[in-house]
Enzyme design. Structure first.
Site, short mmCIF file in Angstrom:
data_model
loop_
_atom_site.label_atom_id
_atom_site.label_comp_id
_atom_site.label_asym_id
_atom_site.label_seq_id
_atom_site.Cartn_x
_atom_site.Cartn_y
_atom_site.Cartn_z
CG ASN A 41 -0.41 -0.22 2.51
OD1 ASN A 41 0.58 -0.92 2.66
ND2 ASN A 41 -1.01 0.38 3.52
CB CYS A 52 -5.26 -1.36 -1.76
SG CYS A 52 -6.59 -0.57 -0.87
CD GLU A 54 -5.37 -5.83 -1.32
OE1 GLU A 54 -4.81 -4.73 -1.25
OE2 GLU A 54 -6.09 -6.29 -0.42
CB CYS A 85 -10.85 -2.16 0.23
SG CYS A 85 -10.35 -1.53 -1.39
N1 THU Z 1 -5.19 -1.48 2.53
C1 THU Z 1 -4.62 -2.29 1.60
O1 THU Z 1 -3.55 -1.98 1.06
N2 THU Z 1 -5.25 -3.44 1.28
C2 THU Z 1 -6.37 -3.92 1.91
O2 THU Z 1 -6.81 -5.01 1.62
C3 THU Z 1 -7.03 -3.09 2.93
C4 THU Z 1 -6.47 -1.75 3.15
C5 THU Z 1 -4.46 -0.29 2.94
C6 THU Z 1 -5.02 1.04 2.53
C7 THU Z 1 -4.46 1.96 3.60
O3 THU Z 1 -3.15 2.35 3.21
C8 THU Z 1 -4.34 1.09 4.82
O4 THU Z 1 -4.39 -0.26 4.36
C9 THU Z 1 -5.43 1.30 5.85
O5 THU Z 1 -6.69 1.24 5.27
#
Ligand code: THU
Length: 132
Positions: A41, A52, A54, A85
């Protein structure tokens, strides 16, 4: 659970740029022919521009020409495993279909889903039939 792919997602997580949430995520997306694209992320002070792990992995894969995917591993260090998400579910569905999704916490937790379990009744290209 695939230990090598999980290790790659964990290594990617170490590169997370998450100064605002402090929540580091790593992902490893494997193609059907065995290539692996990783992501972490990447946050931004405007918050809404955060991407994110992913999606970083998916954009890297697509931009390198990958089109067929076998599985994804998502790694955090949280007390519960971290499912993708809603936005990432939508994008993974569009480009990867009913992908196996492996969730791992470095605290020793594992869960596996198929993407269709995480995104039932999706809006996708089938939804556009008869509209053009
Ligand atoms: N986040 C991800 O990278 N992947 C997920 O599956 C859930 C959330 C990140 C976004 C943000 O930088 C942090 O986690 C908190 O939401």
């Amino acid at each position: 659970m695939n230990p090598e792919l999980t290790a790659k997602a964990a290594a990617a997580r170490a590169n997370a740029v998450a100064p605002y949430s402090g929540f580091k995520v790593g992902a490893a997306l494997e193609t059907k022919d065995g290539r692996v694209y990783t992501g972490c992320n990447i946050e931004n002070v405007s918050y809404g521009l955060t991407v994110c792990a992913e999606r970083v992995a998916l954009w890297k894969a697509l931009s390198e020409g990958a089109r067929e995917f076998r599985q994804i591993v998502i790694v955090t260090d949280a007390a519960v495993v971290t499912p993708p998400c809603g936005a990432c579910r939508q994008l993974l569905w569009e480009y990867c279909g009913n992908l196996p999704v492996h969730l791992h916490s470095l605290r020793g937790l594992d869960q596996e889903y198929r993407l269709a379990e995480l995104l039932p009744h999706p809006f996708d290209s089938d939804s556009l039939i008869n509209n053009h």
